[in-house]
Scaffold this motif. Structure first.
Motif, PDB file in Angstrom:
ATOM      1  N   LEU A   1       0.683  -1.128  -0.376  1.00  0.00           N
ATOM      2  CA  LEU A   1       0.096   0.067  -0.419  1.00  0.00           C
ATOM      3  C   LEU A   1       0.840   1.361  -0.121  1.00  0.00           C
ATOM      4  O   LEU A   1       0.471   2.334   0.015  1.00  0.00           O
TER       5      LEU A   1
ATOM      6  N   ASN B   1      -5.258   1.589   4.649  1.00  0.00           N
ATOM      7  CA  ASN B   1      -4.868   0.318   4.863  1.00  0.00           C
ATOM      8  C   ASN B   1      -6.293  -0.532   5.959  1.00  0.00           C
ATOM      9  O   ASN B   1      -6.544  -1.869   5.504  1.00  0.00           O
TER      10      ASN B   1
ATOM     11  N   TRP C   1      -8.301  -1.226   2.615  1.00  0.00           N
ATOM     12  CA  TRP C   1      -7.774  -2.295   1.452  1.00  0.00           C
ATOM     13  C   TRP C   1      -8.727  -3.416   1.932  1.00  0.00           C
ATOM     14  O   TRP C   1      -9.054  -4.852   1.904  1.00  0.00           O
TER      15      TRP C   1
ATOM     16  N   GLY D   1      -4.730  -1.009  -4.948  1.00  0.00           N
ATOM     17  CA  GLY D   1      -3.411  -0.323  -3.779  1.00  0.00           C
ATOM     18  C   GLY D   1      -4.368   0.440  -3.200  1.00  0.00           C
ATOM     19  O   GLY D   1      -5.490   0.469  -3.097  1.00  0.00           O
ATOM     20  N   GLY D   2      -3.196   1.318  -2.622  1.00  0.00           N
ATOM     21  CA  GLY D   2      -4.462   1.900  -0.845  1.00  0.00           C
ATOM     22  C   GLY D   2      -5.518   3.524  -1.769  1.00  0.00           C
ATOM     23  O   GLY D   2      -6.428   3.328  -1.456  1.00  0.00           O
TER      24      GLY D   2
END
Length: 489
Positions: free
Chosen positions: A391, A420, A423, A448-449
């Motif tokens: 991330l 986080n 996700w 991704g983040g």
């Protein structure tokens, strides 16, 4: 005293809780925030049923739900499960379906409902109240920013209101709400409840409780509310109903000058153990000011603290005089990322129960994976169960002018932790949407983040489409606000 674990297969040895219920093995799927309920809260729905049916296929000793709020006006991020206003056959029907799914076909899995009151950490806009209406908390102390940067302070100011201190009537209502939650759980077929006494939203921590009355955070007063709740629940549930609590290591790392945090934490744990009401105590850490519980960092200082503390707790519990009811079991959550760490946590007496959170999302079939290793300790290696998400910031932020702008954005712990969390919320949703599949597919690591935040907040289930115009406007405003804040802009 619990005997030392001599081989890895003892992860799958049964153990009995003080109430008399047996857990088939030591693996516990601990609470994870699902973000699947209707916006502004509601009962379990089809998404929850499909999600938990995935975990129920595998041999988890105990499965704990995500937080179920006891107050409709104190949600976390809007899509929380909520205890119904009245306990009727109709209102508890969705909870019955959820408990039945968790138990599985052979009824081996224990189903535990986590009950929570978010207190001062109930967010603005999505917390179940009118915007800028303060939540209730022990004291009028808002959630503060970890850093002093202007943007960090601004984000916390917008997300969290200064709470209103609870009156005695408010406290009585909180007690009644938790008791009603336990009644709903018992009537719905759950084997027990876990009280979320963690993450900075309760009366134990001096950083959130500055009261000077009998509900202060001082010595004998700090556990008064918890004691009222546990004893009141025991009066209305069956004798073999499981009652657990989740304590927060971070509440003790901010102890007063001259006081060792381990001493205060152990004092509280030993006091709770001697009540005879509690069956297990989960040791965790982090809050929205220091959100270690939402990050993927495996060995933070707080995590090291609560690994050490759980070991000390087991040793201290051995010194309790023998009574008619055994001491509560210790459930350790956090950092158990490899087979070796799971084995060592038992063999080194760091815990009797092993809490797996994000690992249960990355590998819902983790119990089956560990069973394949059998008694061959050479197979219990240091390799992670599953790859953690990457991330890091998108590549374009490394180029000018984006890098120049990003340099002005302060290091906001809450923002990074929120990425986080997003996700894993998206990964959990993926599990919930895999209908009828017996194949464990890996999470989408290509997200991704930035993509996780967008997907988390852009998701619009059926309840949005049936809402009125004003409701939809509020939804849109709230979603945009939280998406922007999650990214730190």
């Amino acid at each position: 005293m619990l005997a030392d674990v001599s081989n890895a297969a003892d992860v799958f040895s049964p153990i009995q809780l003080p109430c008399g219920i047996q857990i088939n093995n030591r693996l516990v799927k601990v609470a994870m925030y699902e973000h699947l309920a209707s916006l502004f809260g509601g009962p379990p729905n089809l998404y929850h049923v499909q999600l938990y049916s995935t975990w129920a296929k595998y041999d988890w000793g105990m499965i704990i739900t995500g937080n179920v709020q006891v107050s409709r006006a104190h949600l976390s991020l809007g899509r929380d499960m909520i205890i119904p206003e009245s306990v009727t056959l109709e209102s508890i029907s969705p909870f019955k379906e959820l408990s039945s799914v968790i138990h599985g076909k052979d009824n081996r899995n224990l189903a535990i409902m986590q009950l929570n009151h978010s207190g001062r950490q109930s967010s603005n806009f999505l917390g179940g109240r009118y915007p800028f209406r303060p939540p209730l908390a022990p004291s009028p102390l808002p959630v503060g920013a970890k850093t002093s940067g202007l943007l960090s302070v601004l984000i916390h100011k917008i997300l969290f209101q200064k709470p209103r201190a609870m009156t005695y009537d408010d406290i009585d209502e909180v007690v009644s709400s938790f008791v009603k939650g336990a009644v709903v759980a018992a009537a719905s077929g759950f084997d027990g409840v876990q009280l979320h006494v963690a993450h900075g939203s309760q009366f134990i921590s001096p950083k959130s409780n500055r009261r000077t009355d009998e509900y202060s955070s001082e010595k004998e007063n700090a556990l008064r509310l918890l004691r009222r709740i546990t004893s009141s629940i025991r009066e209305v549930v069956p004798s073999k109903f499981i009652l657990g609590i989740k304590l927060n290591a971070s509440d003790y790392t901010t102890s007063q000058i001259g006081e060792q945090p381990e001493d205060r934490a152990l004092e509280h744990l030993m006091t709770v153990a001697q009540w005879g009401d509690v069956d297990f105590i989960e040791v965790s850490g982090g809050d929205y000011e220091h959100p270690d519980f939402m990050t993927t960092t495996p060995h933070s200082p707080r995590q090291a603290f609560f690994h050490r503390f759980s070991h000390q707790a087991l040793k201290a519990l051995d010194t309790l005089p023998e009574t008619s009811k055994p001491a509560p079991l210790i459930l350790l959550t956090g950092g158990l990322l490899t087979p070796t760490l799971i084995h060592k946590a038992l063999s080194s007496r760091h815990a009797q129960l092993l809490g797996i959170g994000r690992g249960s999302v990355l590998r819902p079939d983790l119990p089956e994976l560990l069973k394949t290793k059998g008694n061959d300790q050479s197979l219990w290696d240091d390799a992670p169960f599953q790859q953690e998400p990457d991330l890091r910031n998108p590549h374009f932020l490394g180029y000018w002018p984006f890098s120049w702008f990003w340099g002005f954005v302060p290091n906001i712990a809450l923002v990074g932790a929120g990425v986080n969390m997003a996700w894993y919320v998206v990964a959990i949703r993926g599990m919930a949407l895999r209908i009828g599949s017996n194949i464990i597919s890996k999470p989408n690591y290509s997200i991704g983040g930035l993509g996780a935040v967008v997907r988390m907040w852009a998701w619009t289930p059926w309840d949005t489409y049936t809402a009125g115009p004003s409701y939809r406007i509020l939804i849109l405003f709230s979603v945009l606000m939280f998406a922007i804040l999650s990214l730190g802009f």
